[in-house]
Design a protein around this motif. Structure first.
Motif, PDB file in Angstrom:
ATOM      1  N   SER A 278       0.819  -1.222   0.000  1.00 12.36           N
ATOM      2  CA  SER A 278       0.000   0.000   0.000  1.00 12.36           C
ATOM      3  C   SER A 278       0.852   1.271   0.000  1.00 12.36           C
ATOM      4  CB  SER A 278      -0.927   0.027   1.214  1.00 12.36           C
ATOM      5  OG  SER A 278      -1.666  -1.167   1.281  1.00 12.36           O
ATOM      6  N   LYS A 398      -9.095 -10.343   2.148  1.00 10.78           N
ATOM      7  CA  LYS A 398      -8.260  -9.898   3.285  1.00 10.78           C
ATOM      8  C   LYS A 398      -8.965 -10.076   4.636  1.00 10.78           C
ATOM      9  CE  LYS A 398      -7.383  -5.238   4.979  1.00 10.78           C
ATOM     10  NZ  LYS A 398      -6.420  -5.203   6.071  1.00 10.78           N
ATOM     11  N   ASN A 427      -3.999  -5.583  -4.293  1.00  8.75           N
ATOM     12  CA  ASN A 427      -5.126  -4.652  -4.206  1.00  8.75           C
ATOM     13  C   ASN A 427      -5.598  -4.420  -5.629  1.00  8.75           C
ATOM     14  OD1 ASN A 427      -6.810  -2.458  -4.042  1.00  8.75           O
ATOM     15  ND2 ASN A 427      -5.477  -1.246  -2.712  1.00  8.75           N
ATOM     16  N   SER A 429      -7.913  -2.639  -6.879  1.00  6.63           N
ATOM     17  CA  SER A 429      -8.737  -1.461  -7.183  1.00  6.63           C
ATOM     18  C   SER A 429      -8.284  -0.742  -8.454  1.00  6.63           C
ATOM     19  CB  SER A 429      -8.776  -0.506  -5.996  1.00  6.63           C
ATOM     20  OG  SER A 429      -7.473  -0.067  -5.709  1.00  6.63           O
ATOM     21  N   LYS A 430      -7.018  -0.917  -8.830  1.00  2.00           N
ATOM     22  CA  LYS A 430      -6.557  -0.258 -10.057  1.00  2.00           C
ATOM     23  C   LYS A 430      -6.497  -1.210 -11.258  1.00  2.00           C
ATOM     24  CE  LYS A 430      -3.272   1.500  -7.521  1.00  2.00           C
ATOM     25  NZ  LYS A 430      -1.958   1.975  -7.107  1.00  2.00           N
ATOM     26  N   PHE A 444      -9.087  -6.039  -1.790  1.00  2.00           N
ATOM     27  CA  PHE A 444      -7.829  -6.481  -1.208  1.00  2.00           C
ATOM     28  C   PHE A 444      -7.945  -7.974  -0.922  1.00  2.00           C
ATOM     29  CE2 PHE A 444      -4.030  -6.088   1.128  1.00  2.00           C
ATOM     30  CZ  PHE A 444      -3.570  -4.784   1.040  1.00  2.00           C
TER      31      PHE A 444
END
Ligand SMILES: Cc1cc2nc3c(=O)[nH]c(=O)nc-3n(C[C@H](O)[C@H](O)[C@H](O)COP(=O)(O)OP(=O)(O)OC[C@H]3O[C@@H](n4cnc5c(N)ncnc54)[C@H](O)[C@@H]3O)c2cc1C
Ligand SMILES: *[C@@H]1O[C@H](CO)[C@@H](O)[C@H](O)[C@H]1NC(C)=O
Ligand SMILES: *[C@@H]1O[C@H](CO)[C@@H](O)[C@H](O)[C@H]1NC(C)=O
Length: 538
Positions: A278, A398, A427, A429-430, A444
């Motif tokens: 992160s 997660k 992660n 998200s992108k 996650f």
């Protein structure tokens, strides 16, 4: 009246079927399932196939290798193997199979490097396309503002690495092992220690050329035929055969600092992993693995790994306990060695590993990326590479990882002597949205790979049965707890299970199937859709 040759032929035919049947029954017993394909009527279409005009060729002999894969548990013999020279060879073959659709139940499987685990690249009595023989057009680099390379989908990642390094470039996202084809990994996802930063390999591709289940050749990207593009990425070979891919490149580093540190507490280990993926300023590669009651794994670390403090580290053994190893890497060029070292010290100082356990190594970028090949050669030498591999790959949200770790590493597994267990978070998200890849609901999640080898002669805890049983216990734990687990490199037996796997994505997946491969000709070894047999259509 039948002529004697016809009669003999028929007898041979029946005998062959019987043999295959017996073989399958045996495999069912030996390997616990994996042999649930139906028995098609073979070979009556060989004559029409033989008349196809091809630049490459179709072979009806030496079919052995197409009935093998890395998993070494499924063996379905095809009718023939296509060695294509051009995209046209693939499209005209599939077009032919599509057009004679009503009278056959012939299927077609692309075979990349055959590193599937459960027959996914096989086609019982169908056609297997040897993608590695599709060499043209040759690799073509673009080094304008957007660097990329156009490659045949049958190309191995290791070859792309070597070629692009000549220009000081390299792809961004990898798998741990590079002797896999572009088409094979893009059909799954292609996940490794760079995915937290660049997304999986399916994120790092700009354009594809695809031959659909009707034999059409279609170029697709985010802008053009986007539905097919998204469908094919992570699409398990269901919508088309990828023949060419445009892969994103970046400037390649020359060297890698490769670091391993140990933890005895899972929560501490995973917190550090999560913080690392992160952070803005972090490593270039982040993975990790589990060591349970296995001193061998520590001693077997590559000789290039130097403990920072040899005295303390030599006292370390995992005998009788569970350890977690964080594995990270920092890329650099020799002129930046000092600043890289400082940067690494700062990053390490924020972590909570057992202080005496820093193992450091410095290798070239190629050595780092091709690291598993070194182990492969060692295992090949001992005859331990071509053994059954009952692998299990899971994605766990997660929020449920602690509970999973406690149960699986604490109770179900008693050691890790059968092979490595990788574990690291990502992660998403992108990541690219709308691909066919299935992930847990949470952004996650952890990838956990149980990479077991079954020693052939062994019946005890290294035996296939024991490992398969352990895998089942892990799966049933996830099911009981409803922890939102999804399989990676998924393997399911029935369409109901597949529906459950895809969840809300199933409808789109099935719609794409009916659009791009309406006869369900492609990739039958995934066992998602069943090719309707001629006799069943009546
Ligand atoms: C030692 C080892 C390490 C691995 N490490 C990783 C890892 O770190 N990360 C990761 O993500 N995966 C990893 N894998 C899994 C690997 O990505 C998959 O098994 C992949 O499918 C193998 O590629 P392949 O070229 O051998 O494909 P194959 O096994 O030949 O094919 C796989 C599937 O894709 C289909 N297919 C093949 N080529 C095409 C094409 N051109 N177009 C459409 N469909 C096609 C096949 O029909 C089949 O269904 C590893 C596997 C091994 C054996
Ligand atoms: C290593 O173990 C030995 C014996 O158990 C012990 O005497 C020694 O102090 C240990 N060394 C370090 C550096 O911890
Ligand atoms: C995942 O990434 C997104 C976007 O960068 C960020 O907002 C989110 O907090 C991250 N999730 C975690 C658990 O770190």
């Amino acid at each position: 009246m039948k002529s004697p040759t016809q009669f003999l032929f028929q007898q041979k035919h029946i005998l062959l079927k019987l043999l295959i049947f017996i073989f399958c029954i045996c495999s069912i017993n030996r390997n616990n399932i994996c042999c649930n394909q139906h028995f098609a009527t073979p070979s009556s279409f060989s004559p029409s196939l033989k008349q196809l005009k091809l630049e490459g060729y179709l072979s009806f002999e030496e079919l052995n290798y197409a009935a093998k894969d890395f998993g070494n548990r499924c063996h379905f013999f095809p009718l023939a193997i296509l060695y294509p020279k051009s995209v046209l060879d693939i499209s005209s073959t599939i077009k032919h199979v599509f057009e004679i659709g009503a009278i056959t139940d012939l299927t077609v499987a692309a075979r990349g490097h055959g590193h599937s685990l459960e027959g996914q690249a096989q086609a019982y009595q169908g056609l297997v396309i040897n993608m590695e023989s599709l060499q043209e057009p040759a690799m073509k680099f673009n080094i304008e503002e957007l660097s990329y390379v156009d490659v045949s989908a049958g190309e191995l990642w290791i070859n792309i690495l070597h070629e692009s390094l000549k220009l000081g470039l390299a792809p961004k996202s990898w798998t741990d092992y590079l002797h896999l084809t572009v088409g094979g990994t893009l059909s799954n996802a292609g996940i490794s220690g760079q995915a937290f930063k660049h997304g999986p390999q399916i994120n790092n591709v700009y354009q594809l050329e695809v031959v659909t289940g009707k034999g059409e050749v279609i170029t697709c990207s985010e802008e053009q035929n986007a539905d097919l593009f998204h469908g094919v990425l992570g699409g398990l070979g269901q919508f088309g055969i990828i023949t060419r891919a445009r892969i994103a490149l970046e400037t390649a580093p020359k060297q890698v600092k490769w670091i391993r540190v140990l933890y005895s507490d899972f929560a501490t280990f995973s917190n550090d992993q999560e913080d690392l993926i992160s952070s803005q300023d972090t490593f270039d590669y982040i993975e990790g693995f589990v060591i349970i009651n296995n001193p061998g794994l520590l001693n077997n670390w590559r000789s290039t790994f130097h403990p920072k403090d040899p005295l303390l580290a030599s006292n370390f053994s995992s005998a009788g306990r569970v350890l977690f190893c964080l594995e990270v890497a920092k890329y650099f060029n020799p002129e930046d060695t000092d600043s890289t070292d400082k940067n690494i010290d700062i990053l390490l100082s924020k972590l909570n590993y057992i202080q005496s356990t820093v193992f450091l190594s410095e290798v070239s970028y190629v050595e780092f990326l091709d690291r598993v090949h070194v182990s492969e050669m060692k295992l090949q030498e001992k005859g331990l590479w071509d053994v059954p591999h009952p692998w299990l790959n899971l994605l766990i949200p997660k929020s449920r990882i602690l509970e999973f770790a406690q149960e699986v590493f604490g109770k179900i597994l008693t050691d890790t002597s059968n092979g490595p267990i990788l574990i690291y978070p990502v992660n998403k998200s992108k990541w690219r949205k709308g691909t066919s890849m299935v992930t847990p609901d949470e952004d996650f999640f952890y990838l956990i790979a149980f990479l077991s080898s079954a020693t052939p002669s062994s019946t005890g805890k290294d035996g296939l049965e024991h490992i398969v049983d352990q895998n089942k216990r892990i799966l049933s734990f996830c099911e009981k707890r409803r922890n939102g687990m999804k399989q990676y490199l998924p393997n399911h037996k029935t369409q109901e299970e597949w529906k459950h796997h895809f969840g809300p994505q199933w409808e789109l997946f099935a719609r794409r199937k009916s659009m791009y491969d309406p006869l369900a000709i492609l990739a039958p070894g995934q066992r998602i859709f069943r090719r309707a047999a001629a006799c069943e259509q009546q």
